[in-house]
Structures are given as structure tokens and as C-alpha cells.
Design an enzyme around this catalytic site. Structure first.
Site, short mmCIF file in Angstrom:
data_model
loop_
_atom_site.label_atom_id
_atom_site.label_comp_id
_atom_site.label_asym_id
_atom_site.label_seq_id
_atom_site.Cartn_x
_atom_site.Cartn_y
_atom_site.Cartn_z
N HIS A 114 0.92 -1.15 -0.01
CA HIS A 114 -0.04 -0.02 0.11
C HIS A 114 0.83 1.19 -0.06
O HIS A 114 0.66 2.13 -0.89
CB HIS A 114 -0.92 -0.07 1.27
CG HIS A 114 -1.53 1.20 1.56
ND1 HIS A 114 -2.46 1.90 0.43
CD2 HIS A 114 -1.50 2.25 2.59
CE1 HIS A 114 -2.84 3.03 1.25
NE2 HIS A 114 -2.37 3.20 2.21
N GLU A 126 1.41 5.05 12.83
CA GLU A 126 0.05 4.50 13.19
C GLU A 126 -0.05 3.15 13.49
O GLU A 126 -0.71 2.72 14.39
CB GLU A 126 -0.98 5.20 12.22
CG GLU A 126 -2.43 5.11 12.64
CD GLU A 126 -3.37 5.43 11.56
OE1 GLU A 126 -4.64 4.86 11.59
OE2 GLU A 126 -2.93 6.15 10.82
N ASP A 127 0.61 2.30 12.57
CA ASP A 127 0.41 0.89 12.29
C ASP A 127 1.57 -0.01 12.88
O ASP A 127 1.40 -1.23 12.82
CB ASP A 127 -0.04 0.56 11.18
CG ASP A 127 -1.33 1.22 10.75
OD1 ASP A 127 -2.28 1.47 11.66
OD2 ASP A 127 -1.53 1.43 9.63
N ASP A 138 -3.19 8.38 -1.09
CA ASP A 138 -3.25 7.28 -0.02
C ASP A 138 -4.96 6.93 -0.13
O ASP A 138 -5.27 5.67 -0.43
CB ASP A 138 -3.07 8.00 1.41
CG ASP A 138 -3.65 6.79 2.58
OD1 ASP A 138 -3.25 5.70 2.39
OD2 ASP A 138 -4.40 7.11 3.49
N ASP A 157 -23.56 18.54 -23.91
CA ASP A 157 -22.35 18.54 -23.63
C ASP A 157 -21.53 17.65 -22.99
O ASP A 157 -20.61 17.51 -22.04
CB ASP A 157 -22.11 19.87 -22.61
CG ASP A 157 -22.78 19.77 -21.43
OD1 ASP A 157 -23.50 18.68 -21.30
OD2 ASP A 157 -22.59 20.65 -20.39
#
Length: 772
Positions: free
Chosen positions: A91, A119-120, A182, A302
């Protein structure tokens, strides 16, 4: 190089040919973002792949920094996997790849690789700073979500995350670019997320991140985010629109090619080398236009547009002349965003003509630089070049889009709660623009459907707060008038109006106007309570024959747990603090004395007090608080079931958080406050006869049941300059109906005259005043 979706190697060649700028009619109208990608697990990009991608646009890249970040992130995430089963490290690697397509600097690419580590994983901000430097550490910290935050709703959590993100963007705009990349990769892999979370993520993307990308001018990214969200939220509608688009593209294949060819030849014959290509609108924009205008797909004219890209601005206007002299122009369809750019830095000339085959042809004429900014927005600035200063400082100098973003961040300090901030931000994100002018020619850009109130606050907050009227193109108009492109607006102000009506908040469209109105209303209400509190305190001190001084109260603030004198006075006015507490804080020896309000003996019941033939007249008391009406500088309202009018003997009751309620002395409702003497206030009328003002009263009328009887009652009231505010009827018997009428009258004499005239009518059996 425009960024586009990265596909498995076996599909890359096919995808590379499907770009917006292709000259082939067969593929030019099918943007890469609209093509679905079959689920698969492509080979994860390797270190040298990433380095080569960055080196392709930045030969001076710091390869060692990129390699260290790659290894650090891969080790930090270790055996973590995503919902798809892929290694989690794939990721951040894909996020970095998206940013290399945007040609961003080394620090941004590294921060993308590390953006989930704090964070992880067990990585810390201090460790990131030590290994990669403070600049990259700050970028990663700005992207870290709030954790373990106890909030009352999902909306509040969403708002707090957005708040933190925008505050980080104020320090470094690259935080926004990483966050958008992200979100884009998360949307591309949304199919692996549990169904309950998919809709929430898609809604959040459509509500916040896609419009935010659009506001930053990153049109390609916005379109892909919208397409992915639309496909998830309403797959049936997405499929229908795509089917119609594909069918229409097949039918018009030759026509599109013919228009491209004719446009190119006409411009070439006039000495201009132009790149002309066709492009169809995206499914989401088509769907929203169908919903907004309530039209069917066949009524849209359009769906296909053509871009004409030239060398310079002069060539753009020459090309416009060639187009307008070759084909008839559709009236009202010309916009010049070159001379008047949009707030997101978008610049282009828009026009619509009747082209070959009597088809409407929408054209966008721009330079190459404008074309790049139109697709990449703020990412079109080369952040990796030396000598340009920090990215944020660069955008401050060169980007209107970033100026808008900083303005939105400024609303943070004006929002009372997270949900309010989220509301303001969504309002700012969603609207297209209209351009209006002040009488001196200053351009004011506003959201579509904005009105004069929004215009006034866009000029200056003080102008909005004091606005009382306006002229649009020289003609008087209501402040709620919706503005159109090109309107010249003159706002009329009055110093007598210090705060706007609270009802304006529901009329305003922009977040800035709503926030300013809400803030001014809160301030006005607080000032009212503070004014009331000051009068209550000063009245107590006068009665107790002790000296009051602000300086002495200032020294007692810690004992009252308030930060300022105004806070103390507002608390007293709201009924949250007793005036006697203020006196004790200033004079510890002060002892409160209970005094009978309308009799010599304080222990007598209220019933006895109300029977007194001549109670003391509060109007003669120097400490009585003057009452001017509901538009005074005090938070005053009148008894809900009967009101009060000048001429009545009155008493004030303080209700916590509601201000003063004025009751006539004969009101039976006062019995409810007999045991709460601290809530009673001496009040007196302070009415200016030169400025008539109406006050509320209520009467009961027993009316004879016959045709026209109600009309006779209403006529009497109208002829005597009374105003009926509300009326209700109850059938007492077959012959009579009881009318409860809420009136507005000037004073007791005026009310008595109306009652006397009603009693004189044959259709009226009884009239009496209600004392609620």
C-alpha cells in the site's frame, strides 16, 4: 506526465494507449480512469523501480534516502497484510508510485513510504526524525490519524481527522498530496474491504476528498475518486451511464474524428499549431447534472468536449476568433477563465458552438501550461527543483487554490465544534463559482447559489454584520437575492446594526458567512446576558449600600472560577451564578438580606402580596432594571400566556439560560416562583414614545356563531391599529365560539380601547384579558 492508474505489467501497454490526450477518436474519449481494472496481484515494485521512476523526472534525486525509506518501511510493516491478502507494504509503495507520476520531490516520496509507520507499527515520530530528518517526520506526523479519541459521533471523528489534516497542510502542503494519493489507492482496493465499511469510505471520499482534490485543481485525481465512489455507492446507476456513454461514443465515432480534423485544419490555416482532442465527461458528473437539472441522458448536449491546446495566451484568443467566425455561437455559453481564473488556479476559455452535423460542440481553449495545471493542479508545481523555497512558500506566491485552502483552515478558529467545521468545509468544497464585482471593480468569487449576504461577508466581516440592504446592478434588491456571473453588488450598511439577524444563518451559502453570523449571534447574546448580569449585580450592590468596582471584581475572579469580568456578568445574566456570590467573592463579610418585594413582611405569601391595593411602584426605584422590549440590549421575553404591555405593573423572573421573563404583577403564573425569591427582579418600563413599539397581549372573546362574526372582530382590531399575531377557536356551545387572540398593542391604554370596542359589538358576548 499526467498520473494514471498503475496496472499489472501485462496490462500496462494497453493502458498506456488509453490516455486523455490521444488523437485517436477510438480511444480519445475514454479516459484511463474510467476503465475498470480486473482484480489481480501485480508484482510489487522493487527498490530500483522506485528509484528509476523518481530519477526519470529528477536526475538529482537522493537515491540513498529512497533506498533507506523503502527498506525501513518494509521492515516496519513486516508480516502485516491488507484485507486483500497482499503484504501491507504494497500500500505505501503504491501511494509513492502515484506521487512519482505527479513528479513530486524526494521528501514527499519518502513520507509516502512511511505514512502508516507511526500509526500501524512500533515506529515513533522521534525515530523517524532521527533516521530521516525533521522535515519528513513532520510530514508523516501530519498524516497520522487521531487514535483512541473519545468523540460523540462518527461525524465528529471524521471532522477531527479532517481538522488535523488541514492544520498539517497549513504547515506543509505536501501532506495533502500524500493523503489524496493514500485515499486513491484505498479506493482502488475498496472491493477487499468488508461491505459495512465500503459505503462509509466511499461516502467520505465523495463528500471530502474528491471535492478537495478538485479545489486543489487536481482534476484527474478528482474524477477517478468520484468514479470509484459512484461505482460503489450506486453500481446500477454507474452501469447505466457507462452503457449509454459507450453506445453514444460508438455512434459518434466518425463525428468526433471529423470535429477534431476540422478544428485542427481551421487553426492551421490561420497559422496556429494546436493540439486538438476530444474527451467525454465522467459518469459521476453526468449523473449529478441529470439529477440537478432533472433531465434525461438524451437531453444533455455537452457529454463530449474538445480541448484546444496552444503555445501562448495570445494564440488562445486568436483561436477563439477563428472558432467563432467558423461556427455559430450558442448564446450564454461563453466563459473566460483566462482573464478571470477560478479559485483553484484553473484557466481556460470555454465556448460552445454549433459544429458539423448541427451538433453542439463544447470547446476548452488553453495553453500547455494551463492544461497541465488543469489536470494536476497544485501538483503541477515542480517542488523538487532547487531555489524555489519550501513547497508551502512556493504555493503562497503562485497558487490561488492554496490561498483558498488557507482561508478554509482559518475557519477552524471560528467553529464551535467539529461538526460545525465539517459543515463549513463541505459547503466550501461542493460549489462551483460565480464572479461578482464591488462598485469599485474588485472581483469577488463565490459559490454557485450564493446571495448578497455571502457577498457582504466575502468583502469583510464588518460589512456583513452591518448590512441592511443592497443594490444589484444599480437596482435595489433583497439581501437574499441569488447572484449571477457579472453582477455588480453594492452593500448598504448601517452603524445602528451591530449584529446580523440570526435567521441569516439559514440563508447564507458560504461557510465563512455562516460562521461569521453564528459567531456574531453568539457574541450579541453573550453581550446581552453580560449586560443583564451587570445590572443585576450593580442593583444588589446599590441595595446593600456597598461599593462596586470592576478593579475589585477583577481581583476576585479566581474565587469565582471565571477568566474575565464579562464571563462573571454573563453567568449572572444566564442565571448560572447568583449576584450574592459575586458580592461574597468581593466582600467575604457580606451577608445576603432577604427583602419582601411587594410587602413589608417577607414571610407573607405571594397571594397576599397580589391583593395589595398599592404595591410599591418599581418605576420609582433607582435600582429597577429598565425594559424597552424584545429588541433591547437585554435578553428579555414576555409571559408566554398573556404577555405584558406598558402600563402594567411588572416583575421580572430570571430563568437560567433564558434571560428575563416579564410578567404583569397580577399574573397567576408568579405563584410558581414564590419559593425562589432570588429569581425575582425589580423591573420598570422604559418606552420611548417617539419610537412606537408593539408588545404582546392575549384576550378571550366569546363570539356569537353567525356568518361574518369573526370578520367583525378582526375588523375592530384592525381599525384600532392592533395586530393579530395568532388566533385559535373553540366551540363552547351551539351558539357561541371562544376565540383566543394573541395581539400586539402599544400599551395598556391601547389594549383597553380595543377591548371596549369589541364589547360594543352585538356579535360579542364577552371579552376579557388573559394574564398568563
Amino acid at each position: 506526465m499526467a498520473y494514471r492508474r498503475r496496472n499489472p505489467p501485462q496490462m500496462q501497454a494497453a493502458t498506456d494507449s488509453v490516455v486523455v490526450a490521444t488523437k485517436s477518436a477510438a480511444t480519445a474519449v475514454v479516459p484511463a480512469a474510467a476503465k475498470p481494472v480486473k482484480p489481480g496481484r501485480p508484482r510489487m515494485m522493487r527498490q530500483y523501480d522506485l528509484v528509476e521512476r523518481v530519477r526519470s523526472y529528477n536526475p538529482d534525486t537522493n537515491e540513498d534516502l529512497l533506498n533507506r525509506a523503502y527498506v525501513y518501511a518494509m521492515k516496519a510493516h513486516g508480516a502485516q497484510t491488507r484485507a486483500s491478502g497482499d503484504p501491507y507494504f504494497s500500500h505505501p509503495l503504491e501511494v509513492a508510485a502515484i506521487l512519482t507520476d505527479l513528479k513530486l520531490d524526494d521528501a514527499t516520496i519518502v513520507a509516502a513510504l512511511l505514512h502508516d509507520t507511526i500509526e500501524d507499527t512500533e515506529a515513533t515520530r522521534a525515530e523517524i526524525d532521527h533516521v530521516f530528518g525533521h522535515e519528513i517526520g513532520a510530514l508523516v506526523e501530519g498524516l497520522t490519524k487521531l487514535k483512541r479519541l473519545e468523540l460523540v459521533s462518527r461525524e465528529a471523528k471524521q471532522a477531527e481527522n479532517l481538522r488535523k489534516l488541514l492544520l498539517a497542510i497549513a504547515d506543509d502542503v505536501r501532506v495533502l498530496l500524500i493523503k489524496l494519493a493514500d485515499r486513491l489507492h484505498n479506493m482502488r482496493t475498496l472491493e477487499f474491504v468488508p461491505p459495512t465499511a465500503r459505503r462509509r469510505i466511499a461516502e467520505e471520499t465523495l463528500d471530502i476528498y474528491a471535492p478537495l482534490a478538485g479545489r486543489m485543481g487536481m482534476q484527474e485525481m478528482r474524477e477517478e475518486l468520484e468514479d470509484l465512489s459512484f461505482r460503489m455507492l450506486d453500481p446500477e446507476a454507474h452501469a447505466v451511464v457507462m452503457q449509454r456513454l459507450d453506445s453514444l461514443a460508438e455512434r459518434n465515432r466518425n463525428l468526433i474524428s471529423e470535429i477534431e480534423s476540422q478544428l485542427s485544419k481551421n487553426l492551421e490555416d490561420n497559422g496556429m499549431a494546436a493540439h486538438v482532442y476530444g474527451r467525454r465527461k465522467q459518469p459521476f458528473s453526468i449523473w449529478t447534472k441529470m439529477e440537478r437539472k432533472s433531465v434525461g441522458f438524451e437531453q444533455l448536449s455537452d457529454i463530449f468536449g474538445f480541448r484546444v491546446v496552444l503555445d501562448d495566451v495570445e494564440a488562445c484568443y486568436r483561436a477563439l476568433g477563428v472558432v467563432h467566425t467558423t461556427w455559430p455561437v450558442v448564446p450564454g455559453r461563453f466563459k473566460d477563465y483566462i482573464s478571470t481564473p477560478k479559485q483553484n488556479d484553473y484557466r481556460s476559455i470555454h465556448t460552445t458552438v454549433i459544429g458539423p452535423g448541427n451538433q453542439r460542440v463544447e470547446l476548452q481553449i488553453r495553453t500547455r501550461e494551463m492544461d497541465q495545471i488543469a489536470e494536476l493542479g497544485i501538483a503541477a508545481h515542480a517542488f523538487y527543483k532547487d531555489g524555489v523555497g519550501s513547497p508551502t512558500e512556493l504555493l503562497k506566491r503562485e497558487s490561488n487554490a492554496f490561498a483558498w485552502l488557507r482561508h478554509t483552515i482559518g475557519i477552524l478558529s471560528e467553529s464551535a465544534n467539529p461538526e460545525e467545521f465539517l459543515e463549513h468545509t463541505k459547503l466550501e468544497l461542493f460549489h462551483d463559482q460565480v464572479f461578482c464585482f464591488t462598485p469599485k471593480g474588485k472581483l469577488i468569487a463565490l459559490p454557485r447559489q450564493a446571495n448578497v449576504i455571502d457577498f457582504a461577508y466575502a468583502v469583510h466581516t464588518d460589512v456583513g454584520n452591518s448590512a441592511v440592504g443592497c443594490k444589484i446592478n444599480g437596482k435595489f434588491a433583497p439581501l437574499s437575492s441569488e447572484l449571477q456571473n457579472g453582477d455588480e453588488v453594492e452593500v448598504l450598511t448601517s452603524q445602528a446594526q451591530s449584529a446580523p439577524p440570526s435567521a441569516w444563518e439559514s440563508l447564507a451559502v458560504t461557510g465563512k458567512a455562516r460562521a461569521a453570523i453564528r459567531r456574531a449571534t453568539r457574541t450579541a447574546v453573550r453581550d446581552q446576558y453580560a449586560g443583564l448580569g451587570r445590572r443585576i449585580v450593580e442593583r444588589l450592590f446599590t441595595r446593600a449600600k456597598i461599593e462596586y468596582a470592576d478593579d475589585k471584581l477583577k481581583g476576585a475572579l479566581p474565587r469565582l472560577a471565571r477568566a474575565s469580568i464579562d464571563d462573571v456578568m454573563a453567568a449572572v445574566g444566564r442565571g448560572e451564578m447568583k449576584a450574592s456570590n459575586v458580592a461574597r467573592a468581593m466582600y467575604p463579610d457580606y451577608k445576603e438580606e432577604r427583602v419582601a418585594r411587594y410587602g413589608a413582611n417577607a414571610k407573607k405569601s405571594l397571594a397576599v402580596k397580589l391583593k395589595l391595593k398599592s404595591p410599591p411602584d418599581p418605576a420609582r426605584s433607582p435600582s429597577a432594571i429598565p425594559v424597552r422590549g424584545i429588541n433591547s440590549d437585554l435578553p428579555v421575553k414576555f409571559a408566554p400566556n398573556g404577555g405584558a404591555v406598558p402600563g402594567d405593573r411588572i416583575v421580572g423572573i430570571v430563568s437560567p439560560g433564558e434571560g428575563i421573563t416579564i410578567y404583569p404583577i397580577q399574573s397567576p403564573a408568579l405563584k410558581d416562583f414564590e419559593e425562589e425569591p432570588e429569581r425575582w427582579l425589580d423591573v420598570r418600563w422604559d418606552v420611548d414614545d417617539s419610537v412606537p413599539q408593539r408588545f404582546p397581549a392575549r384576550i378571550l372573546v366569546d363570539n356569537v356563531n353567525e356568518p361574518g362574526s369573526l370578520a367583525q372582530v378582526a375588523t375592530v382590531i384592525a381599525e384600532h391599529d392592533g395586530n393579530i399575531d395568532n388566533i385559535s377557536m373553540s366551540r363552547r356551545s351551539q351558539d357561541f365560539t371562544e376565540l383566543t387572540i394573541d395581539l400586539e398593542v402599544y400599551d395598556l391604554k391601547h389594549l383597553s380601547a380595543i377591548i371596549a370596542q369589541l364589547r360594543a359589538k352585538a356579535v360579542v358576548a364577552r371579552v376579557e384579558r388573559v394574564n398568563g
